[in-house]
Each structure stands twice: as structure tokens, then as C-alpha cells.
Design a protein around this motif. Structure first.
Motif, PDB file in Angstrom:
ATOM      1  N   GLY A 152      34.281 106.087  11.422  1.00 46.99           N
ATOM      2  CA  GLY A 152      33.562 104.929  10.895  1.00 46.99           C
ATOM      3  C   GLY A 152      32.098 104.988  11.260  1.00 46.99           C
ATOM      4  N   LYS A 153      31.525 103.830  11.583  1.00 46.14           N
ATOM      5  CA  LYS A 153      30.094 103.782  11.842  1.00 46.14           C
ATOM      6  C   LYS A 153      29.752 104.450  13.179  1.00 46.14           C
ATOM      7  CE  LYS A 153      28.711  99.812   9.111  1.00 46.14           C
ATOM      8  NZ  LYS A 153      28.170  98.452   9.134  1.00 46.14           N
ATOM      9  N   ALA A 154      28.567 104.927  13.243  1.00 43.64           N
ATOM     10  CA  ALA A 154      28.117 105.598  14.464  1.00 43.64           C
ATOM     11  C   ALA A 154      26.635 105.333  14.656  1.00 43.64           C
ATOM     12  CB  ALA A 154      28.374 107.096  14.367  1.00 43.64           C
ATOM     13  N   ILE A 155      26.174 105.623  15.862  1.00 45.51           N
ATOM     14  CA  ILE A 155      24.747 105.485  16.137  1.00 45.51           C
ATOM     15  C   ILE A 155      24.167 106.886  16.314  1.00 45.51           C
ATOM     16  CG2 ILE A 155      25.024 105.153  18.640  1.00 45.51           C
ATOM     17  CD1 ILE A 155      22.742 103.044  18.324  1.00 45.51           C
ATOM     18  N   PHE A 156      23.015 107.105  15.709  1.00 49.58           N
ATOM     19  CA  PHE A 156      22.372 108.413  15.734  1.00 49.58           C
ATOM     20  C   PHE A 156      20.958 108.225  16.263  1.00 49.58           C
ATOM     21  CE2 PHE A 156      25.275 108.046  12.257  1.00 49.58           C
ATOM     22  CZ  PHE A 156      25.980 109.232  12.220  1.00 49.58           C
ATOM     23  N   VAL A 157      20.602 108.985  17.241  1.00 48.88           N
ATOM     24  CA  VAL A 157      19.217 108.934  17.712  1.00 48.88           C
ATOM     25  C   VAL A 157      18.623 110.326  17.549  1.00 48.88           C
ATOM     26  CG1 VAL A 157      17.652 108.436  19.620  1.00 48.88           C
ATOM     27  CG2 VAL A 157      19.764 107.133  19.371  1.00 48.88           C
ATOM     28  N   GLN A 158      17.545 110.403  16.779  1.00 46.61           N
ATOM     29  CA  GLN A 158      16.874 111.677  16.549  1.00 46.61           C
ATOM     30  C   GLN A 158      15.553 111.679  17.299  1.00 46.61           C
ATOM     31  OE1 GLN A 158      17.272 111.215  12.073  1.00 46.61           O
ATOM     32  NE2 GLN A 158      16.997 113.427  12.264  1.00 46.61           N
ATOM     33  N   GLN A 159      15.252 112.785  17.940  1.00 45.15           N
ATOM     34  CA  GLN A 159      13.978 112.883  18.628  1.00 45.15           C
ATOM     35  C   GLN A 159      13.385 114.274  18.436  1.00 45.15           C
ATOM     36  OE1 GLN A 159      13.955 111.580  22.705  1.00 45.15           O
ATOM     37  NE2 GLN A 159      11.804 111.098  22.502  1.00 45.15           N
ATOM     38  N   GLN A 160      12.162 114.308  17.936  1.00 48.98           N
ATOM     39  CA  GLN A 160      11.460 115.577  17.751  1.00 48.98           C
ATOM     40  C   GLN A 160      10.798 115.970  19.062  1.00 48.98           C
ATOM     41  OE1 GLN A 160      11.380 117.051  14.705  1.00 48.98           O
ATOM     42  NE2 GLN A 160      12.264 115.336  13.552  1.00 48.98           N
ATOM     43  N   PHE A 161      10.732 117.265  19.321  1.00 50.39           N
ATOM     44  CA  PHE A 161       9.908 117.732  20.429  1.00 50.39           C
ATOM     45  C   PHE A 161       9.092 118.920  19.975  1.00 50.39           C
ATOM     46  CE2 PHE A 161      12.565 121.378  21.589  1.00 50.39           C
ATOM     47  CZ  PHE A 161      13.823 120.997  21.162  1.00 50.39           C
ATOM     48  N   SER A 162       7.943 119.076  20.580  1.00 47.85           N
ATOM     49  CA  SER A 162       7.043 120.140  20.155  1.00 47.85           C
ATOM     50  C   SER A 162       6.293 120.675  21.355  1.00 47.85           C
ATOM     51  CB  SER A 162       6.061 119.604  19.111  1.00 47.85           C
ATOM     52  OG  SER A 162       5.336 118.529  19.669  1.00 47.85           O
ATOM     53  N   GLY A 163       5.608 121.758  21.147  1.00 48.99           N
ATOM     54  CA  GLY A 163       4.884 122.422  22.230  1.00 48.99           C
ATOM     55  C   GLY A 163       5.081 123.908  22.055  1.00 48.99           C
ATOM     56  N   GLU A 164       5.293 124.608  23.161  1.00 48.31           N
ATOM     57  CA  GLU A 164       5.475 126.051  23.055  1.00 48.31           C
ATOM     58  C   GLU A 164       6.716 126.394  22.232  1.00 48.31           C
ATOM     59  OE1 GLU A 164       5.394 129.718  26.143  1.00 48.31           O
ATOM     60  OE2 GLU A 164       4.332 127.879  26.627  1.00 48.31           O
ATOM     61  N   ILE A 165       7.728 125.590  22.362  1.00 47.84           N
ATOM     62  CA  ILE A 165       8.841 125.654  21.426  1.00 47.84           C
ATOM     63  C   ILE A 165       8.978 124.273  20.818  1.00 47.84           C
ATOM     64  CG2 ILE A 165      10.107 127.487  22.628  1.00 47.84           C
ATOM     65  CD1 ILE A 165      11.942 125.305  23.761  1.00 47.84           C
ATOM     66  N   SER A 166       9.522 124.234  19.605  1.00 43.61           N
ATOM     67  CA  SER A 166       9.658 122.927  18.972  1.00 43.61           C
ATOM     68  C   SER A 166      11.060 122.797  18.408  1.00 43.61           C
ATOM     69  CB  SER A 166       8.624 122.767  17.860  1.00 43.61           C
ATOM     70  OG  SER A 166       8.839 123.767  16.895  1.00 43.61           O
ATOM     71  N   GLY A 167      11.448 121.616  18.141  1.00 47.03           N
ATOM     72  CA  GLY A 167      12.778 121.401  17.599  1.00 47.03           C
ATOM     73  C   GLY A 167      13.094 119.927  17.550  1.00 47.03           C
ATOM     74  N   GLU A 168      14.351 119.645  17.500  1.00 44.73           N
ATOM     75  CA  GLU A 168      14.784 118.276  17.314  1.00 44.73           C
ATOM     76  C   GLU A 168      16.074 118.063  18.097  1.00 44.73           C
ATOM     77  OE1 GLU A 168      15.615 117.672  13.234  1.00 44.73           O
ATOM     78  OE2 GLU A 168      16.350 115.631  13.502  1.00 44.73           O
ATOM     79  N   ALA A 169      16.158 116.963  18.775  1.00 47.17           N
ATOM     80  CA  ALA A 169      17.405 116.622  19.468  1.00 47.17           C
ATOM     81  C   ALA A 169      18.062 115.473  18.722  1.00 47.17           C
ATOM     82  CB  ALA A 169      17.120 116.200  20.900  1.00 47.17           C
ATOM     83  N   LEU A 170      19.350 115.535  18.619  1.00 47.28           N
ATOM     84  CA  LEU A 170      20.087 114.509  17.890  1.00 47.28           C
ATOM     85  C   LEU A 170      21.295 114.097  18.716  1.00 47.28           C
ATOM     86  CD1 LEU A 170      20.367 113.039  15.158  1.00 47.28           C
ATOM     87  CD2 LEU A 170      21.662 114.985  14.337  1.00 47.28           C
ATOM     88  N   LEU A 171      21.390 112.824  18.989  1.00 45.61           N
ATOM     89  CA  LEU A 171      22.487 112.329  19.815  1.00 45.61           C
ATOM     90  C   LEU A 171      23.383 111.429  18.965  1.00 45.61           C
ATOM     91  CD1 LEU A 171      23.496 112.250  22.794  1.00 45.61           C
ATOM     92  CD2 LEU A 171      22.120 110.219  23.084  1.00 45.61           C
ATOM     93  N   PHE A 172      24.671 111.680  19.010  1.00 46.94           N
ATOM     94  CA  PHE A 172      25.635 110.883  18.243  1.00 46.94           C
ATOM     95  C   PHE A 172      26.536 110.088  19.178  1.00 46.94           C
ATOM     96  CE2 PHE A 172      24.851 114.481  15.572  1.00 46.94           C
ATOM     97  CZ  PHE A 172      25.030 114.061  14.267  1.00 46.94           C
ATOM     98  N   PHE A 173      26.764 108.848  18.864  1.00 42.98           N
ATOM     99  CA  PHE A 173      27.814 108.059  19.509  1.00 42.98           C
ATOM    100  C   PHE A 173      28.596 107.370  18.400  1.00 42.98           C
ATOM    101  CE2 PHE A 173      25.095 107.817  23.321  1.00 42.98           C
ATOM    102  CZ  PHE A 173      26.046 107.926  24.321  1.00 42.98           C
ATOM    103  N   SER A 174      29.898 107.404  18.450  1.00 44.67           N
ATOM    104  CA  SER A 174      30.638 106.571  17.505  1.00 44.67           C
ATOM    105  C   SER A 174      30.465 105.124  17.970  1.00 44.67           C
ATOM    106  CB  SER A 174      32.118 106.945  17.478  1.00 44.67           C
ATOM    107  OG  SER A 174      32.750 106.482  18.642  1.00 44.67           O
ATOM    108  N   GLU A 175      30.675 104.184  17.051  1.00 46.04           N
ATOM    109  CA  GLU A 175      30.506 102.773  17.407  1.00 46.04           C
ATOM    110  C   GLU A 175      31.433 102.390  18.566  1.00 46.04           C
ATOM    111  OE1 GLU A 175      31.827  99.935  14.505  1.00 46.04           O
ATOM    112  OE2 GLU A 175      30.291  98.510  15.123  1.00 46.04           O
ATOM    113  N   GLU A 176      32.687 102.844  18.468  1.00 39.91           N
ATOM    114  CA  GLU A 176      33.661 102.493  19.503  1.00 39.91           C
ATOM    115  C   GLU A 176      33.213 103.026  20.866  1.00 39.91           C
ATOM    116  OE1 GLU A 176      37.507 104.052  18.704  1.00 39.91           O
ATOM    117  OE2 GLU A 176      38.361 103.252  20.564  1.00 39.91           O
TER     118      GLU A 176
END
Lengths: 128, 209
Positions: B64-88
Motif C-alpha cells: 500500500g502507501k509508503a513514504i519515500f525520502v530522496q536526497q541528492q548528494f554531490s561533490g567528488e562523487i555524486s548520486g542520490e539516496a532514497l529511503l523507503f518506509f511502508s506506511e505500517e
């Protein structure tokens, strides 16, 4: 006789760091390695519990470092030969280590922390 | 530069350890704030193409529903972190973290979404901080973006599935809060073009000792 050391950590990298730092203190030290609590107990038993030091990670495949310490002590390993080498700064964990009489040592978390980490290990080795 | 299997294995091991250290500290802070015992279990890290990693989210889609938090990072290496939690699981986490005198079960609402955003932001920042600390590099983080809803709705409204061949450092974390099991999934999206830089940094780091 060179000191014998059992290093238990699920991370190969963490074991490499610990071995390297122990070698700086005791260049002739002998090492055995384990990647879980179960393997630690098996290696310790297989070698007749003859290690001078047991350096155990806390967060590893069960039994964790605290439980493994208790089991080693039940099998006759003195508490002063065991150290929990961990990145966990938990007060609960420190209390638990104190209660058991085993040493609590923070892992090196950056290149700058290697020398202080060596001093923490040196202090533990000099306890025995 | 070809990256052989052994170098990849030890690199993943180092990343797992650094992420473990970072999360360990974050969880300890949460534990102190909430006066709750929180246990962090052994994390798993894999290197996968993004499309494969996202297939792991099928359980979340079913949940069902979930919470998603996306965070970009940059510098010498760059990328993106994504954290998932289901609602429950996120509700389990929040209820587990509340003090006894506040322990009326909460419903998911704007306030809780804010709390989750704060918590996950702390977690993601802690991990990125640990990574930059261990690799000896400076990483900048952008403000996190939080979404709440069904996975397919969220993924449709973001660039989540763009660059699907990007490699992902896929980290699964689980932890227990006050007898409640709460499981989170944290992904590190590492674009192909900076992957070699990351490995190079790790190899340098491996020789520090």
C-alpha cells in the motif's frame, strides 16, 4: 611466543583494519578470523581457547558480539581477554560491557582515527 | 577501467561497514532521544542496475502507501539516496519512538509525515556523512524531498526510473524498536560515470592503514 588474536567481524574491511593496527603494536602477532558469532565460537573451540585476545564486533550475524562474549566466558575465557570493537556508541552497550567485565573499544571511523584507535587497543592489551 | 570482482567485493564490504557505522550512530541518537532500545541488524549491500533494484520494491507496492525520502548528494562523487518506509512500518517506528506518556497510537497525517521526514533526513545525512568521513572526501547534500503515496504514483511523478542503467548501491537495513519490528530500505543511486571515481576512492581508502 607471539600473541594470538581472534578477530571477529562480518566486514572483511573491518578485519583488515584491526589486523593492520594490531600488527603495528605487535608485528609478530598471529591472527585467526571469523565473520560471525557462530564462527567465532567454532574457531575458539577448535583452537582450544588459546587466544591471548578476542576482538569482537557487536553487530554481526548471531550470536552478536555481546552474546558471543558471554558464551566464551561460559567456556572459561577470562573477561579481560575479550574486547567489543564496535562503531556503536550506545551507553546501553557500554553498560553491558562493564557489567560483563569486557573491554569496550570504538572502531576507527576515519583515517584520522587510526592512531587513537591504536592507543585504545594498546590500552586493552596492557590490561591483561 | 575494468573493476574486477574481488575489488568490487571488498569495495562493497567497505561501503557496508561505513554505512553500518553511520547508521549505528544515527540509531543511537534516536535511541537516546526516545529512551528506547533500538537494535540495528546486519545490513546487506549489493551493486545492481537500477531497474533490478527497483524490482525489490514490489513488496512495498503490495503493502500500500509508503513514504519515500530522496536526497541528492554531490561533490567528488555524486548520486542520490532514497529511503523507503511502508506506511505500517513508519507508524511502527513512530509509535516505538514515542515516550510512554505520549504513547497513544498515531495516525498518519501531516504531522507524522513531518516527523518521518525529519527522521529519515537524519538517517540519510548520517549515512552520507559516514561515507564522506570514511572515504576522506567532501560531499554536499541537497534538501531532501519527501513523498507519501503509492509507489507507482510516486515513481511516475519523479525521475526515479530515468537512467535505469545506473548502478545502485542497494542497502537493506532493518532494525527493531521497542519490540516492534520496523524495516527500512535505503538505496544509494550511483551514476555509472562516477562509479569508477567511487571505486578509486575506496581503493585509496583501503591503503590508508
Amino acid at each position: 611466543m607471539p600473541p594470538k588474536c581472534l578477530i571477529a567481524d562480518d566486514s572483511l574491511y573491518a578485519r583488515m583494519v584491526v589486523k593492520d593496527v594490531v600488527r603495528r603494536i605487535y608485528p609478530a602477532a598471529e591472527f585467526h578470523e571469523a565473520s560471525s558469532g557462530e564462527q567465532t565460537l567454532s574457531v575458539a573451540e577448535g583452537t582450544g581457547y588459546e587466544f591471548d585476545w578476542y576482538l569482537l564486533d557487536v553487530n554481526m550475524t548471531p550470536p552478536d558480539g555481546v552474546e558471543t562474549s558471554k558464551m566464551l566466558m561460559e567456556r572459561g575465557v577470562p573477561a579481560n581477554k575479550i574486547a567489543l570493537v564496535t562503531g556503536n556508541r550506545s551507553f546501553n552497550l557500554m553498560d553491558e560491557a562493564n557489567l560483563l567485565g569486557v573491554q569496550y573499544i570504538n572502531k576507527a571511523i576515519s583515517p584520522e582515527d587510526v592512531d587513537p584507535f591504536m592507543e585504545r587497543l594498546r590500552a586493552f592489551f596492557s590490561r591483561g | 577501467m575494468a573493476i574486477d570482482a574481488e575489488a568490487q567485493a571488498i569495495s562493497l564490504d567497505l561501503l557496508a561497514e561505513s554505512l553500518n557505522l553511520g547508521l549505528g550512530q544515527v540509531i543511537e541518537e534516536l535511541s537516546e532521544i526516545s529512551n528506547s532500545k533500538i537494535e540495528l541488524h546486519v545490513p546487506e549491500v549489493n551493486m545492481l542496475p537500477k531497474t533490478e533494484a527497483l524490482s525489490f520494491t514490489s513488496a512495498l507496492r503490495d503493502a500500500g502507501k509508503a513514504i519515500f525520502v530522496q536526497q541528492q548528494f554531490s561533490g567528488e562523487i555524486s548520486g542520490e539516496a532514497l529511503l523507503f518506509f511502508s506506511e505500517e512500518e513508519s507508524l511502527n517506528l513512530l509509535n516505538g519512538l514515542l515516550q510512554d506518556n505520549e504513547q497513544a497510537l498515531i495516525e498518519f497525517a501531516a504531522t507524522e509525515e513531518e516527523m518521518m521526514l525529519d527522521l529519515t533526513n537524519v538517517a540519510v545525512c548520517g549515512v552520507i556523512y559516514a561515507l564522506s568521513n570514511l572515504l576522506g572526501i567532501r560531499l554536499n547534500t541537497e534538501l531532501p524531498r519527501c513523498e507519501y503515496g503509492h509507489f507507482d504514483d510516486i515513481s511516475g511523478s519523479t525521475q526515479l526510473l530515468d537512467n535505469a542503467e545506473d548502478m545502485i548501491l542497494f542497502l537493506t537495513i532493518s532494525f527493531t524498536v521497542v519490540k516492534k519490528n520496523s524495516r527500512a530500505q535505503l538505496m544509494f543511486f550511483q551514476p555509472k560515470d562516477t562509479l569508477e571515481k567511487l571505486y578509486d576512492r575506496i581503493q585509496k581508502r583501503l591503503s590508508f592503514g
